[in-house]
Design a protein around this motif. Sequence first.
Motif, PDB file in Angstrom:
ATOM      1  N   TRP A 152       0.819  -1.206   0.000  1.00  0.00           N
ATOM      2  CA  TRP A 152       0.000   0.000   0.000  1.00  0.00           C
ATOM      3  C   TRP A 152       0.853   1.257   0.000  1.00  0.00           C
ATOM      4  CZ3 TRP A 152      -4.425  -1.042  -1.631  1.00  0.00           C
ATOM      5  CH2 TRP A 152      -5.161  -2.147  -1.182  1.00  0.00           C
ATOM      6  N   TRP A 153       2.000   1.212   0.680  1.00  0.00           N
ATOM      7  CA  TRP A 153       2.701   2.449   0.946  1.00  0.00           C
ATOM      8  C   TRP A 153       3.782   2.797  -0.089  1.00  0.00           C
ATOM      9  CZ3 TRP A 153       2.566  -1.908   3.882  1.00  0.00           C
ATOM     10  CH2 TRP A 153       3.713  -2.694   3.913  1.00  0.00           C
ATOM     11  N   LEU A 164      -6.844  10.329  -8.487  1.00  0.00           N
ATOM     12  CA  LEU A 164      -8.311  10.306  -8.471  1.00  0.00           C
ATOM     13  C   LEU A 164      -8.847  11.296  -7.446  1.00  0.00           C
ATOM     14  CD1 LEU A 164     -10.801   8.819  -9.623  1.00  0.00           C
ATOM     15  CD2 LEU A 164     -10.620   7.230  -7.710  1.00  0.00           C
ATOM     16  N   TRP A 167      -8.502  14.791  -8.762  1.00  0.00           N
ATOM     17  CA  TRP A 167      -9.497  15.080  -9.801  1.00  0.00           C
ATOM     18  C   TRP A 167     -10.867  15.348  -9.181  1.00  0.00           C
ATOM     19  CZ3 TRP A 167     -13.993  12.607 -11.215  1.00  0.00           C
ATOM     20  CH2 TRP A 167     -14.553  13.011 -12.436  1.00  0.00           C
ATOM     21  N   LEU A 172     -15.171  19.117  -7.898  1.00  0.00           N
ATOM     22  CA  LEU A 172     -16.113  19.706  -6.944  1.00  0.00           C
ATOM     23  C   LEU A 172     -15.888  21.206  -6.828  1.00  0.00           C
ATOM     24  CD1 LEU A 172     -16.119  16.976  -4.159  1.00  0.00           C
ATOM     25  CD2 LEU A 172     -18.067  17.668  -5.533  1.00  0.00           C
ATOM     26  N   LEU A 175     -17.343  22.934  -9.771  1.00  0.00           N
ATOM     27  CA  LEU A 175     -18.803  22.976  -9.724  1.00  0.00           C
ATOM     28  C   LEU A 175     -19.315  24.051  -8.792  1.00  0.00           C
ATOM     29  CD1 LEU A 175     -19.546  19.160  -9.645  1.00  0.00           C
ATOM     30  CD2 LEU A 175     -20.213  20.717 -11.466  1.00  0.00           C
ATOM     31  N   ARG A 176     -18.563  24.279  -7.715  1.00  0.00           N
ATOM     32  CA  ARG A 176     -19.013  25.260  -6.722  1.00  0.00           C
ATOM     33  C   ARG A 176     -18.905  26.690  -7.225  1.00  0.00           C
ATOM     34  NH1 ARG A 176     -17.012  21.777  -2.330  1.00  0.00           N
ATOM     35  NH2 ARG A 176     -18.900  20.973  -1.401  1.00  0.00           N
ATOM     36  N   LYS A 177     -18.001  26.904  -8.188  1.00  0.00           N
ATOM     37  CA  LYS A 177     -17.759  28.264  -8.681  1.00  0.00           C
ATOM     38  C   LYS A 177     -18.940  28.787  -9.458  1.00  0.00           C
ATOM     39  CE  LYS A 177     -12.780  28.004  -8.858  1.00  0.00           C
ATOM     40  NZ  LYS A 177     -11.641  27.763  -9.691  1.00  0.00           N
TER      41      LYS A 177
ATOM     42  N   HIS B 412     -26.305  22.600  -7.989  1.00  0.00           N
ATOM     43  CA  HIS B 412     -25.783  23.931  -8.320  1.00  0.00           C
ATOM     44  C   HIS B 412     -26.309  24.432  -9.662  1.00  0.00           C
ATOM     45  CE1 HIS B 412     -23.088  22.715  -5.109  1.00  0.00           C
ATOM     46  NE2 HIS B 412     -22.903  24.020  -4.917  1.00  0.00           N
ATOM     47  N   HIS B 414     -26.404  23.174 -12.604  1.00  0.00           N
ATOM     48  CA  HIS B 414     -25.801  22.845 -13.898  1.00  0.00           C
ATOM     49  C   HIS B 414     -26.690  21.866 -14.632  1.00  0.00           C
ATOM     50  CE1 HIS B 414     -21.933  24.786 -13.188  1.00  0.00           C
ATOM     51  NE2 HIS B 414     -22.166  24.486 -11.923  1.00  0.00           N
ATOM     52  N   ARG B 494      -0.889  -8.825  -1.926  1.00  0.00           N
ATOM     53  CA  ARG B 494       0.037  -8.211  -0.982  1.00  0.00           C
ATOM     54  C   ARG B 494       0.943  -9.233  -0.327  1.00  0.00           C
ATOM     55  NH1 ARG B 494      -2.458  -5.299   3.499  1.00  0.00           N
ATOM     56  NH2 ARG B 494      -0.343  -4.542   3.781  1.00  0.00           N
TER      57      ARG B 494
END
Lengths: 177, 695
Positions: A152-153, A164, A167, A172, A175-177, B412, B414, B494
């Motif tokens: 994992w590390w 991810l 992104w 988000l 979208l808020r803007k 929002h 859209h 793992r």
Amino acid sequence: MDSLKSGPSVQDSATRLKRATASLGADAIAVVRKNVASYALAAGLGDSPSADRLARRCVDEAVARLTAKGPFKLAVLHDEALKIAGERCGIVGGYGRNVAEKYGQPKLAGASVSVLSIAAGNEVVPCVPPEQRRSMPPQPLGELLPVFDVRWWTWQALRPFAGLATWCYESLAALRK
Amino acid sequence: MKLDSDGSGTSSPKIGVPSATPNTTAWRVTLWLTTLAAVAPLTWVMAAAVSSEARGLELLVLALFVVLTTWIALWFWIATTGFWRAWRRGGPVDAGRPDYGDWRPTASTAILLPVYNEEPREVFARIRAMLSSLAETGMAEHFDVFVLSDTTNADIWLDEQWHWLQLREELARPAAVNYRRRSQNLHRKAGNIQDFCERWGAGYPLMVVLDADSLMDGRTLVELVRRMEADPQLGLLQSPPLPLGDRSLLARGQQFASKLCGNLLAEGLDWYSGDGGNYWGHNAIMRTAVFTHHCGLSMLPGKAPLGGEVLSHDFVEAALMQRAGYKVRMACDLAASYEQSPTTLPAYAQREQRWCQGNLQHARLVFSRRIGWSNRFHFATGVLAYTTAPMWLAFLTLSACAWLVSSIGSLHGHTFRPGQGGGVAPLTVFAIVMGMLITPRFYGAMLAARRGELPGYGGAMRLAMSLVVELLVSVLMAPIMMAFHSLFVISTLRGRKVEWKAQARSDEGISFAQAWQVHRGQTIAGIVMAVLVALLLPQALAWLSPVYVGLILSAPISMALSSARLGDWLKRRGLLRVPEETDRPPVVRRFELEVDQEERGGHGELVPRADLFRRLLDDPQFLRAHVANLRATNEVAQAPRPLVHDMAPRVANNAWAKVTNDEKRTVLLDPRALAALQRLVWRKKSPPLESTLPL
């Protein structure tokens, strides 16, 4: 024992037994003999008279063996007699017939033969057939993909998740803007 | 169909080997095209439903959708092909009672039973049942059983020998049942079989490999031999085993599903594979010499679990057999081949973990140029059987994320392009996918009707109700197994193994404490999931309810599935019944009788397992047989003297419970040490004597 005709004499055997009886006690030796006879019966020796005869011979032989080494205790005699009985009955060290050959003793006549034949008749059927060896060589499986150590590390493992997450955050925020 | 004569001039009866699928490649291509033809429109519908604002996420979701739907559609078409093939064949699946005429096997066949700490009473009851069944065919003298033990528990080892000795006493031909125990468990079961092949395999042209819980009717065994002798190019013939005999709801569900759909799936797979079929590790017959020369397993490069020893050896051995130019086929028309399945959900999951690890190793073999295409398909399906679980999990998670992003966007103001069909299209897709999953069950029901097996299922109405119950069991298990498989895949990649504490076995089921120990992680995950969905995406609560409700209730569901009482309750109501329950097969009935007879002492003296070590030292004949076994199998090894001297006082004082398993296991390999301990035991029988000498 008849075998003593070719080796030490019967008289010597009787003398040794007398001395052993004197030092250890007749009753004690009788108990040993009885115990060995029970053992022989449990080993499948068929009948009590045969077991008794075998027990006597085992005790005699045990006395002979131990006398050659020096003084001995009753427990040692008991153990040795049981050991010889185990060998005679084919428990450990081969079957009665093989043991007799191993010790260089000629076939015993009369009752002794019947004892040995009973022991030999208890021959165990082998648990597997005789081996017929052949090898099973490992076969090549061709060129295989390498194995990567996945943890994992490591940055390689974390990078796609980080990408991810970035992104999602940027989406988000947009979208808020 | 081709009929062959054997060397002696007698001819086989007119029941030949089913012919290989004609034009196999053409049919395979057709199957794939049909699959893609089913997946393409579904993908288009889903693609049309994506919104523009979450394109990246939804593309990922779409990619996963394509893979998962292809997987479902492929198996749907394999089941459909199998259904069509079985429907055309008609008639019941049966071992058959052919008149063999003058035909007899030309040589002896070995029946191999690898055991590893199994219950000897049941193992030998199975052997007795199979020998009786073979005796009825009149060909029992052509079969020799080999019990190949890797047992590490000393008491069970002695119990196996005890049972074997008792069985041999009863046999007219003692060599019919052989026993070998390995002290070194090299390469596990594959190594066990290899040991037989290298030491005794040369004496047997054919060998049947079973599991400890396998049971096969004598007629099936004879028929397998006959088919192998009739076709010299046939290297391995697998008979599809039916799980049978257990009481829990899980076991009965598996038994029912396997009976209903197993045969048609096997037919479809056989059709697809042609002469490149697969081997499932047991209930199969193969050519010993070919197996020995061509199917030896090499170590996979790299570290375990993906490297090292090949764990799921059966698939690889089938690939090697085919590479050597021999056919590997499945005898779908043969019945009376049985196995047992895990009775509790934790036991089932533990088995799945082993298989998952073994199958993930095969991922590397999919790309090996030295493996045939048909076998690569088997490897790939094995890998996907487990990797689809984390894919489903990713699909659900990413779908929810995409939905969340879309929802925030709509809040929002859209605008989106929801695509043609809006919310109705995904529902249609869902219905079609569910239809593909459920339809094989209906195929099975139709086949059962055609074969006249409906009374065996309790009639048409009970069969329908049983279908509903089995579907419910599957739905309840699905999220739990998805979680397990995902965990196993990730752990294996793992290099970790999920460890569970040994569970106290009970025939009745598992307790809540046991279920909680196994499922607590899933319960917590389900609660977290439900809370997150409720907070962030409440409109998805209903859609995702089968998943998080299944996870939250995983412990009680596990208890219910593992419950023998619930299984018995359903059985009394005629649900999840199979024809083999209504009309018990002779070999199964025989097995149950043998188990019952043993419990009543019908096969000689019953000695409690814990007393067998004492019995060995007490009974010269038992010791003699044990020592003879060690010598015959070259397993003699000297025990360290300090260990023997250490044990002696406990043996002398009858403190048998204080003698450890490791001590017994070590001493049991040394005839001299055993003889000395036996003398000690016998000396103690004469109390008036002073037996101060310990050894």
